[in-house]
Design a protein around this motif. Structure first.
Motif, short mmCIF file in Angstrom:
data_model
loop_
_atom_site.label_atom_id
_atom_site.label_comp_id
_atom_site.label_asym_id
_atom_site.label_seq_id
_atom_site.Cartn_x
_atom_site.Cartn_y
_atom_site.Cartn_z
N ALA A 83 -0.68 -9.35 -1.98
CA ALA A 83 -1.68 -10.36 -2.37
C ALA A 83 -1.75 -11.46 -1.32
N MET A 84 -2.96 -11.98 -1.11
CA MET A 84 -3.17 -13.11 -0.21
C MET A 84 -4.18 -14.06 -0.83
N GLN A 85 -4.13 -15.31 -0.37
CA GLN A 85 -5.10 -16.30 -0.81
C GLN A 85 -6.39 -16.24 0.00
N ILE A 86 -6.57 -15.17 0.75
CA ILE A 86 -7.79 -14.93 1.52
C ILE A 86 -8.42 -13.65 1.00
N ASP A 87 -9.70 -13.70 0.64
CA ASP A 87 -10.36 -12.52 0.12
C ASP A 87 -10.86 -11.62 1.26
N ASP A 88 -11.54 -10.55 0.90
CA ASP A 88 -11.97 -9.57 1.92
C ASP A 88 -13.01 -10.13 2.87
N GLU A 89 -13.70 -11.21 2.47
CA GLU A 89 -14.70 -11.84 3.32
C GLU A 89 -14.12 -12.96 4.17
N GLY A 90 -12.83 -13.21 4.02
CA GLY A 90 -12.20 -14.25 4.83
C GLY A 90 -12.26 -15.64 4.24
N ASN A 91 -12.57 -15.75 2.94
CA ASN A 91 -12.63 -17.05 2.26
C ASN A 91 -11.43 -17.23 1.34
N ALA A 135 -6.48 -12.15 -6.63
CA ALA A 135 -6.26 -11.01 -5.73
C ALA A 135 -5.97 -9.75 -6.55
N PRO A 136 -6.53 -8.61 -6.16
CA PRO A 136 -6.25 -7.37 -6.91
C PRO A 136 -4.76 -7.03 -6.94
N GLU A 137 -4.04 -7.39 -5.90
CA GLU A 137 -2.60 -7.12 -5.87
C GLU A 137 -1.86 -7.97 -6.90
N GLY A 155 -0.92 1.83 -2.62
CA GLY A 155 -1.12 1.99 -1.18
C GLY A 155 -1.28 0.70 -0.39
N THR A 156 -1.32 -0.45 -1.07
CA THR A 156 -1.39 -1.71 -0.33
C THR A 156 -0.03 -2.03 0.25
N LEU A 157 -0.01 -2.83 1.30
CA LEU A 157 1.23 -3.13 2.02
C LEU A 157 1.62 -4.59 1.84
N PRO A 158 2.92 -4.91 2.00
CA PRO A 158 3.40 -6.28 1.74
C PRO A 158 2.78 -7.31 2.69
N ALA A 159 2.66 -8.53 2.18
CA ALA A 159 2.18 -9.66 2.98
C ALA A 159 3.08 -10.85 2.69
N LEU A 160 3.57 -11.49 3.74
CA LEU A 160 4.51 -12.61 3.59
C LEU A 160 3.96 -13.86 4.25
N THR A 200 -7.66 -17.84 12.52
CA THR A 200 -8.11 -17.55 11.16
C THR A 200 -7.22 -16.47 10.57
N LEU A 201 -7.33 -16.27 9.26
CA LEU A 201 -6.56 -15.24 8.58
C LEU A 201 -7.47 -14.13 8.09
N THR A 202 -6.97 -12.92 8.13
CA THR A 202 -7.68 -11.75 7.61
C THR A 202 -6.83 -11.11 6.53
N ASN A 203 -7.43 -10.72 5.42
CA ASN A 203 -6.69 -10.04 4.37
C ASN A 203 -6.18 -8.71 4.91
N CYS A 204 -4.87 -8.54 4.93
CA CYS A 204 -4.28 -7.37 5.58
C CYS A 204 -4.54 -6.08 4.82
N ASN A 205 -5.00 -6.19 3.57
CA ASN A 205 -5.24 -4.99 2.77
C ASN A 205 -6.72 -4.75 2.48
N LYS A 206 -7.59 -5.47 3.17
CA LYS A 206 -9.01 -5.36 2.82
C LYS A 206 -9.54 -3.93 2.99
N ASP A 207 -8.99 -3.18 3.95
CA ASP A 207 -9.44 -1.80 4.15
C ASP A 207 -8.80 -0.84 3.16
#
Length: 573
Positions: free
Chosen positions: A270-278, A285-287, A357-362, A564-571
């Motif tokens: 999970a991240m505080q950044i969505d798939d559009e970068g906001n 977050a779906p995670e 299938g999503t991967l960890p984010a720290l 900037t940050l990109t959601n690492c699991n958006k794909d």
């Protein structure tokens, strides 16, 4: 980690940071790597005063801080060392609760204590706005112009953060940890580099004795499917410890929403950044949904007793010490995990790899932090010159050494690198800090200097394993470690009395109850119903308007830092 450091870390864990301490050398000594002076000033107070001792009042809103309340200035004591160096003794004023309200009344009445060490952001804002506390540069220039704090001995990046927050440099921050501070105090060894780059309290621990009992290894516990299978095996094993059944998984008691849920969010990406970068709230977050599903599965299958969600930290620690816990997920610093308290060692596997299938984010803040406890000086301070010298001395190498490590040859010895090696007596004093005062003065603990002067433990020791556990998630090749400085917003960003502030309060209160309802859902249909109800109610309460305000602040941070940050699991969504 040594026992006294675990005890100190407990306090900071409540504030979401690890408590560390620091100090070395003599007055006006030079740091090994930089050559900058770290002495308090050219003369100590005792060397230039008439020998009188004056009393000042030291107030704090940290109600679980417990330094010695009765000041004992006898020779050979920490308090005596402070008095000898500064000509001061202290009346400690630490209310058992609601210290912020008590200080607010003092601000209104214009009757502030001499010194205030605070953590509450609203109180700090009110105090600075009142105009009743000193700007530290003006204060030191007037009363201690040779202070190291004015001459390169205070990290510039931390100072700038404090200036951005308060409008000027009003506070001395504890637990300093920043790139500029590490220029003053480089890490003792690569051991601390790992801690700096990957250290994280939220995570997972496995009981090594229990793993052996059930024929499990860390390699058997990498994926969500493997972990749930292990829980099922343990639940149905019929094995006991002192007549009581094993506990497959223990959550972080009544702190589980802050610690256990967040750790699972890290694991599942999970991240505080969505798939559009906001910007988005964690819970959107779906995670994060998957983290709640994991806990719900554990409750429904009997791996978690729902009573775990209501116990306090002491209760959680008693479970950890019972030998019955196979797995813990939450704030590792809260557990007391170690041979001395639990009779076993513990190992972290880093993360539970998601079945989706999503991967960890720290999140890891790569920039300076503003510290934890913030110390202010009243403009009506009764002994300004002595207090200025005290501020300089307490933050100097000499002061931090005496207050944290004690006397050379008695409480510690020096290794070949100049690091501090604690003696058995020194360790005992630190564990009894509420009486001895050794390590008790948290407002002057300095994390980077602690890492600069403490020798690294040997590989294979429990202390070294503690570092491996704290860095396990960040060191996994599957984990994306991202710069959370871009998402670090001041508490004052949203005015609590504004419409957005009221919405935030309502959302926070609503989530506390609804998350528990979701986790306790009786079946899949009930889970989905309650989860959808939560999202709908959050929209009604104004979460998107709140997100927009945070997104504006996030975009400004991106421009400031040039990244900037990109959601690492958006794909993978």
């Amino acid at each position: 980690m040594k026992r006294w450091k675990k005890a100190a870390a407990m306090g900071l864990a409540f504030m979401l940071a690890a408590v560390c301490s620091a100090g070395c050398g003599n007055s006006s000594v030079k740091t090994e790597s930089t050559g900058t002076t770290a002495g308090a000033s050219e003369e100590s107070v005792s060397a230039q005063s008439d020998g009188t001792v004056d009393k000042v009042v030291w107030f704090s809103d940290v109600d679980f801080w417990s330094p010695p309340i009765k000041w004992n200035a006898e020779e050979g004591t920490v308090m005596g060392d402070i008095t000898e160096a500064t000509g001061l003794e202290f009346e400690m004023n630490i209310p058992a609760g609601d210290g912020s309200t008590k200080l607010a009344l003092m601000i209104v009445n214009g009757s502030l204590p001499d010194i205030m060490s605070l953590t509450d952001s609203a109180t700090i804002k009110e105090l600075v706005s009142s105009g009743q506390v000193w700007k530290l540069e003006e204060f030191l220039q007037q009363y201690d112009p040779t202070s190291h704090l004015l001459n390169g001995g205070y990290a510039e990046d931390i100072k700038q953060l404090l200036i951005e927050r308060d409008g000027d440099w009003y506070a001395y921050a504890s637990h300093q940890n920043s790139p500029d501070n590490r220029k003053l105090y480089p890490p003792y060894s690569d051991y601390y580099e790992w801690k700096i780059n990957y250290g994280e309290n939220y995570g997972i621990l496995w009981n090594d004795t229990a793993l052996k009992e059930f024929g499990l290894t860390p390699e058997d516990l990498q994926t969500e499917e493997q972990v749930l299978a292990a829980f099922e095996m343990v639940k149905n094993s019929g094995k006991t410890v002192n007549g009581a059944s094993y506990i497959p998984i223990l959550v972080d008691g009544n702190m589980y929403q802050d610690a256990t849920v967040r750790a699972l969010e890290y694991f599942f990406g999970a991240m505080q950044i969505d798939d559009e970068g906001n910007y988005q709230d964690w819970i959107q977050a779906p995670e994060s949904k998957h983290a709640l599903e994991f806990l719900n599965t554990c409750v429904r299958k009997g791996y978690i007793d729902p009573n775990q969600f209501t116990i306090d930290t002491a209760g959680m620690q008693s479970y950890m010490a019972s030998g019955r816990v196979l797995c813990f997920v939450g704030n590792k610093a809260n557990t007391g995990a170690g041979m001395d308290k639990t009779g076993t060692t513990w190992t972290s596997t880093g993360a539970i790899l998601s079945s989706e299938g999503t991967l960890p984010a720290l999140p890891h803040n790569n920039e300076a932090g503003a510290g934890w406890i913030q110390t202010f000086i009243s403009k009506d301070c009764s002994q300004p010159e002595k207090v200025a010298k005290w501020l300089s001395w307490m933050s100097s190498d000499e002061g931090m050494t005496l207050c944290v490590y004690g006397k050379e040859g008695v409480d510690y010895t020096l290794d070949e690198q100049g690091g501090y090696v604690e003696t058995e007596l020194g360790e005992e004093k630190k564990l009894d800090y509420t009486n001895t005062g050794l390590t008790a003065y948290w407002p002057f603990h300095n994390t980077d200097f602690f890492n600069h002067k403490d020798p690294a433990p040997e590989e294979g020791t429990e202390d070294y394993q503690g570092m491996l556990n704290d860095t396990a998630l960040g060191r996994m090749e599957e984990t994306t470690v991202y710069n959370s400085a871009l998402l670090a917003f001041p508490d004052t960003l949203i005015d609590p009395s504004s419409d957005l502030g009221i919405s935030k309060s309502q959302i926070d209160n609503y989530l506390k109850g609804q998350i528990s309802t979701i986790v306790m859902a009786k079946d899949d249909a009930s889970f989905e119903k309650e989860y959808e109800a939560m999202l709908n109610q959050l929209n009604k309460l104004g979460i998107e308007e709140l997100n927009a305000a945070y997104n504006t602040a996030y975009q400004e941070k991106c421009e400031y830092y040039g990244e900037t940050l990109t959601n690492c699991n958006k794909d993978r969504h």
